[in-house]
Scaffold this active site. Structure first.
Site, short mmCIF file in Angstrom:
data_model
loop_
_atom_site.label_atom_id
_atom_site.label_comp_id
_atom_site.label_asym_id
_atom_site.label_seq_id
_atom_site.Cartn_x
_atom_site.Cartn_y
_atom_site.Cartn_z
N ARG A 106 0.82 -1.21 0.00
CA ARG A 106 0.00 0.00 0.00
C ARG A 106 0.85 1.25 0.00
NH1 ARG A 106 -4.22 -0.41 4.39
NH2 ARG A 106 -5.02 -1.79 2.80
N TYR A 107 1.80 1.31 0.93
CA TYR A 107 2.71 2.45 1.01
C TYR A 107 3.97 2.07 0.23
CZ TYR A 107 -0.25 3.47 5.07
OH TYR A 107 -1.30 3.70 5.91
N ARG A 110 6.72 0.13 2.39
CA ARG A 110 6.36 -0.93 3.33
C ARG A 110 5.47 -1.98 2.67
NH1 ARG A 110 3.75 3.52 6.99
NH2 ARG A 110 4.44 4.69 5.19
N CYS A 119 -4.79 -18.46 14.41
CA CYS A 119 -4.59 -17.57 15.55
C CYS A 119 -4.79 -18.33 16.85
CB CYS A 119 -5.54 -16.38 15.49
SG CYS A 119 -4.65 -14.84 15.28
N CYS A 123 -10.16 -13.21 17.92
CA CYS A 123 -10.73 -12.00 18.53
C CYS A 123 -11.99 -11.63 17.78
CB CYS A 123 -9.74 -10.85 18.46
SG CYS A 123 -8.20 -11.20 19.31
N CYS A 126 -11.74 -8.79 15.18
CA CYS A 126 -10.60 -8.90 14.25
C CYS A 126 -10.87 -8.17 12.93
CB CYS A 126 -10.31 -10.36 13.96
SG CYS A 126 -8.88 -10.59 12.89
N ARG A 128 -9.34 -8.90 10.30
CA ARG A 128 -9.23 -9.91 9.23
C ARG A 128 -10.18 -11.07 9.51
NH1 ARG A 128 -3.36 -8.85 9.42
NH2 ARG A 128 -3.24 -6.90 8.27
N ASP A 288 -12.36 -0.52 12.38
CA ASP A 288 -12.69 -0.50 10.95
C ASP A 288 -14.08 -1.08 10.68
OD1 ASP A 288 -10.17 0.52 10.11
OD2 ASP A 288 -9.27 -1.46 10.44
N ASP A 325 -8.18 4.10 9.45
CA ASP A 325 -7.64 3.52 8.22
C ASP A 325 -8.72 3.79 7.16
OD1 ASP A 325 -5.80 2.11 6.70
OD2 ASP A 325 -5.57 0.55 8.24
N LYS A 332 -3.64 5.04 6.39
CA LYS A 332 -3.99 5.52 7.73
C LYS A 332 -3.88 7.03 7.80
CE LYS A 332 -2.23 1.30 9.88
NZ LYS A 332 -1.79 0.60 8.66
C1 LIG Z 1 -0.81 -0.29 8.70
C2 LIG Z 1 -0.17 -0.83 7.51
C3 LIG Z 1 1.22 -0.74 7.35
C4 LIG Z 1 2.13 -0.14 8.40
O1 LIG Z 1 1.87 1.18 8.68
P1 LIG Z 1 2.69 1.92 9.83
O2 LIG Z 1 2.06 3.26 9.97
O3 LIG Z 1 4.11 2.00 9.33
O4 LIG Z 1 2.61 1.10 11.04
C5 LIG Z 1 1.76 -1.23 6.19
N1 LIG Z 1 0.99 -1.79 5.23
C6 LIG Z 1 -0.33 -1.88 5.35
C7 LIG Z 1 -1.11 -2.50 4.26
C8 LIG Z 1 -0.96 -1.42 6.50
O5 LIG Z 1 -2.29 -1.54 6.64
#
Ligand SMILES: *Cc1c(COP(=O)(O)O)cnc(C)c1O
Length: 366
Positions: A106-107, A110, A119, A123, A126, A128, A288, A325, A332
């Site tokens: 997504r980012y 990361r 799990c 929960c 959850c 997911r 969410d 989110d 986020k």
């Molecule tokens: C939350 C999330 C992250 C990590 O975000 P941080 O703000 O760095 O903790 C990375 N990828 C996805 C898809 C996420 O939902």
């Protein structure tokens, strides 16, 4: 709780905790008098949102209290499958599912890897929840390799977040394989695990071999998920301590949950408790819109009221970032209570932590 007359060496054994998870009404009724809502809930969520609770996590429940915060997180209620809840939200509101099974990019810097649907405890809130129905399955070596290949090809990825399900439920050898392969990729700097085991089965961290593996592949960070001060116990503290001694920082992500922690005083106690065990509160997530879990949602005003309450009552270290989110996988976004009452050019009126209006003219630096 009366029930666990179990020898210490078994109680402290992660595999024993997992093998003895409570999954049926009959087993659960030995320990707790279930409400009608719960009995119906366990029956009607079968196959869709199944139940499993470690004896350790179950032992934190006050059996006399139908609104016990651990109970609300662990025991199904019929409301999860009722029309009023099912018609809201989506199974995958954050669009995590993509082209490569288990990988969400997504980012730019990361990626998120989900390595198993297993799990320790399912929960009820959850994010997911959609994967519960898939049964308990770890990704195959081929699936893992495909994710690793993608990461290798994408040099912009510096941070790999390994989640699930419960990623640290994988055996040590599989974890060693994933971590050593990730460490062969030069552009991967940080590896994080999103794990709730410090809360659900802290015994996992009493395994020195696991700690060795994590330490060998440093820098590794842990993101865990404490939601209520009752979850901070001697054993969870011991687990966190073992991680910290191996140079693995532990950060926490709380989810704001109606009936569980949507109370400023409870949240303050949680954040104080976390600092006491040296866990850094990182995020407070607004719940969410996940199908089957929307009954846990409260308002953003409640979230902001809590954030306002924390400020001035606890060190800045203990204040998480409150965030939503965005739907559709848009990422986020932090939400802050507004502390600027007025502004005209350089002249600000701020609200102090005591609620006082304070004027402050902030000039450009000379
Ligand atoms: C939350 C999330 C992250 C990590 O975000 P941080 O703000 O760095 O903790 C990375 N990828 C996805 C898809 C996420 O939902």
């Amino acid at each position: 709780m009366v029930f666990f007359r179990v020898p210490q060496h078994l109680w402290r054994d992660y595999n024993w905790q997992i093998k003895n998870r409570i999954k049926t009404i009959e087993e659960l009724q030995k320990f707790i008098i279930l409400t009608r809502e719960e009995i119906e809930g366990i029956k009607r969520t079968q196959g869709l949102y199944p139940m499993a609770i470690t004896p350790y996590y179950l032992s934190l429940i006050d059996p006399e209290d139908p609104n016990d915060p651990i109970r609300l997180q662990a025991i199904p209620r019929a409301v999860e499958v009722e029309e009023e809840v099912q018609k809201f939200g989506e199974p995958d509101a954050l669009r995590e599912e993509g082209e490569i099974p288990g990988l969400t990019h997504r980012y730019p810097d990361r990626v998120l890897m989900t390595v198993t649907t297993f799990c320790a405890v399912y929960c009820r809130h959850c994010m997911r929840k959609r994967i519960f129905a898939e049964g308990e399955r770890a990704r195959t070596k081929e699936e893992i390799d495909r994710m690793l290949d993608y990461i290798k090809e994408h040099e912009e990825v510096r941070d790999v977040l390994i989640s699930g399900g419960e990623p640290l439920s994988l055996g040590n050898e599989k974890l060693r394989y994933i971590l050593s392969k990730l460490r062969e990729i030069k552009h991967v700097e940080i590896i994080r695990f999103g794990t709730r085991l410090p809360v659900l089965a802290p015994q996992r961290f009493f395994d020195e071999e696991l700690l060795d593996i994590l330490e060998e592949h440093s820098p590794i960070w842990i993101n865990t998920h404490f939601n209520h001060p009752k979850e901070i116990t001697e054993l969870s503290q011991e687990a966190v301590d073992k991680l910290l001694r191996r140079g693995i920082p532990v950060n926490n992500q709380t989810v704001l949950l109606k009936g569980v922690n949507d109370d400023p005083r409870v949240m303050l106690e949680l954040m104080r408790g976390l600092l006491r065990i040296k866990v850094k509160p990182q995020y407070l997530f607004h719940c969410d819109p996940i199908r089957g879990a929307v009954h846990f949602r409260t308002t953003v005003d409640k979230g902001m009221e809590i954030m306002r309450y924390l400020r001035g009552r606890i060190s800045g270290m203990g204040i998480p970032t409150y965030a939503v989110d965005l739907p559709g996988g848009k990422g986020k976004v932090p939400i802050l209570p507004n502390y600027i009452i007025e502004r005209e050019g350089d002249r600000f009126v701020f609200e102090s932590f005591t609620g006082e209006a304070v004027e402050y003219v902030i000039n450009e630096p000379v």
